[in-house]
Scaffold this active site. Structure first.
Site, mmCIF file in Angstrom:
data_model
loop_
_atom_site.group_PDB
_atom_site.id
_atom_site.type_symbol
_atom_site.label_atom_id
_atom_site.label_comp_id
_atom_site.label_asym_id
_atom_site.label_seq_id
_atom_site.Cartn_x
_atom_site.Cartn_y
_atom_site.Cartn_z
ATOM 1 N N ARG A 199 42.579 35.154 36.981
ATOM 2 C CA ARG A 199 42.031 33.842 37.288
ATOM 3 C C ARG A 199 43.079 32.828 37.781
ATOM 4 N NH1 ARG A 199 41.362 30.312 32.712
ATOM 5 N NH2 ARG A 199 43.028 30.607 31.208
ATOM 6 N N GLU B 119 42.437 45.166 36.756
ATOM 7 C CA GLU B 119 43.107 43.858 36.669
ATOM 8 C C GLU B 119 44.551 44.034 37.106
ATOM 9 O OE1 GLU B 119 43.363 41.439 33.069
ATOM 10 O OE2 GLU B 119 41.403 42.205 32.474
ATOM 11 N N GLU C 28 42.137 47.256 28.119
ATOM 12 C CA GLU C 28 43.587 47.289 27.784
ATOM 13 C C GLU C 28 43.845 47.926 26.423
ATOM 14 O OE1 GLU C 28 45.090 43.293 28.515
ATOM 15 O OE2 GLU C 28 44.568 43.412 30.640
HETATM 16 C C1 BMA Z 1 44.109 35.859 29.675
HETATM 17 C C2 BMA Z 1 44.590 34.472 30.017
HETATM 18 C C3 BMA Z 1 43.965 33.538 29.023
HETATM 19 C C4 BMA Z 1 42.437 33.676 29.040
HETATM 20 C C5 BMA Z 1 42.012 35.132 28.912
HETATM 21 C C6 BMA Z 1 40.530 35.332 29.095
HETATM 22 O O1 BMA Z 1 44.732 36.815 30.446
HETATM 23 O O2 BMA Z 1 44.197 34.129 31.330
HETATM 24 O O3 BMA Z 1 44.318 32.211 29.352
HETATM 25 O O4 BMA Z 1 41.863 32.931 28.015
HETATM 26 O O5 BMA Z 1 42.703 35.922 29.837
HETATM 27 O O6 BMA Z 1 40.098 34.921 30.369
#
Ligand code: BMA
Length: 380
Positions: A333, A297, A192
């Site tokens: 996630r 992503e 990013e």
């Molecule tokens: C981000 C969120 C955060 C996380 C980070 C790393 O986009 O999901 O909560 O800590 O990614 O996984």
């Protein structure tokens, strides 16, 4: 004689035409056999398959944590995702758990499990700020300080050492084999970068510093640490043109996959053309260089649109022969302890039915549809 000359001329012409094609091979000339196999098999698969991936899929989901075999994606569709995303943030400190609480010992086990089922592993790194000690979102200027000659360079090397130590433990038995190999990893550092929310982002270092950082990282891991199981993913956030995207491109010898993250353009009819244009750009830039292309992503937080999977995401991915060449799409996630922060459905979610329709589409592959990606055809 004339005929011989003509033939010779034709042959030379043929060679020239072949020379103008990009070379299709991993950027690491010493890549392991399985890493080469993964690269070539994905390249061949790209025109007809888009693999679905999910971040932290095996670690936790909406309302559960670290249960053997469990996955929200599998609970809804019957299959694990084809691509498993993991993040090693905090590994740089030798921590027991990553920034989201996942134990590295568990992560290793899940990475091996996914690989041994034939899945693909990709790793990102929300690395802390090496100057301020803050997290990845602390934008204190740091890139110049960790380059060779910079005051934090030794510290940065020690962080890469810890990464290499972890990657060296990622070994497993490929499907249908009995021998143990280094698991090929699609490594996606400094992601990013077209945004300015991370310390390596566009607003906090020059293009030259970013390129030096990338090249140093890759050279160090390959030459000093001897890692040859990495495919490198160069991954922006939203971008506006090929020139914009290539501003910090470190070169064909340092990249295997051209990707981008986009959490916005898929939401509405008005913005979908932006996503389709990004897909076109990234596929064209990748194919011209003999590289892979991916939507590294994406996701709609809490998926408030019950037909988003086929109505928006798939419509963009399946738009035409160019968009279809994206090799994978990964949604973020399903947080365990952050209500509403999830990007794949769980059983009973309003978009679960549409997620199953998405999976049923012939273009979309989950783990249960994967060919053997780790075996080389024709010894290539
Ligand atoms: C981000 C969120 C955060 C996380 C980070 C790393 O986009 O999901 O909560 O800590 O990614 O996984």
């Amino acid at each position: 004689m004339l005929r011989t000359l003509l033939l010779l001329g034709l042959l030379l012409l043929g060679c020239n035409a072949a020379d103008s094609q990009p070379s299709v091979a991993p950027s690491d000339p010493e890549a392991t056999a399985e890493t080469r196999a993964l690269f070539h098999n994905l390249y061949r698969l790209a025109p007809r398959a888009i693999l679905y991936g999910h971040q932290d899929d095996l670690a936790y989901g909406v309302s559960w944590w670290a249960e053997p075999g469990r996955s929200d994606v599998k609970a809804v569709t019957g299959s694990y995702p084809a691509v498993y995303g993991w993040d090693v943030g905090d590994l740089e400190h030798g921590a027991e758990r990553n920034l989201d609480g996942v134990r590295f010992d568990d992560m290793r086990r899940w990475i091996i499990e996914g690989f041994q089922r034939g899945g693909i592993i990709t790793i990102s790194w929300h690395m802390d700020n090496p100057v301020s000690g803050g997290n990845a979102w602390d934008t204190t200027r740091a890139v110049d300080a960790i380059l060779p000659g910079g005051p934090q360079h030794a510290l940065f090397r020690s962080w890469l050492d810890r990464f290499a130590d972890f990657v060296r433990t990622l070994r497993g038995v490929p499907p249908g084999r009995t021998d143990t190999v280094a698991i090929p990893i699609i490594f996606r550092p400094y992601h990013e970068w077209t945004g300015s929310w991370f310390w390596w982002g566009r607003g906090h270092c020059t293009p030259d510093e970013f390129i030096q950082l990338w090249r140093f990282t890759v050279d160090y891991l390959r030459r000093e640490k001897g890692l040859h199981n990495l495919l490198l993913a160069y991954s922006s956030d939203r971008f506006h043109s090929p020139e914009d995207y290539l501003e910090r491109y470190p070169g064909d010898d340092y990249v295997d996959l051209l990707g981008f993250d986009d959490y916005h353009s898929h939401k509405s009819e008005e913005t979908l053309p932006f996503l389709i244009r990004e897909l076109h750009d990234v596929v064209r830039m990748a194919r011209a260089r003999g590289k892979l292309a991916a939507l590294t992503e994406t996701g709609y937080e809490a998926i408030p649109d019950s037909t988003w999977w086929t109505g928006k995401l798939l419509r963009a991915l399946d738009h035409d022969d160019t968009t279809r060449q994206i090799i994978y799409v990964l949604t973020w996630r399903n947080a365990y302890n952050r209500p509403g922060h999830y990007f794949a459905p769980y059983p009973g979610h309003p978009s679960a039915e549409d997620f199953r329709r998405f999976k049923a589409h012939p273009l979309i592959y989950f783990e249960d549809e994967l060919p053997d990606l780790y075996r080389l055809e024709n010894g290539r």
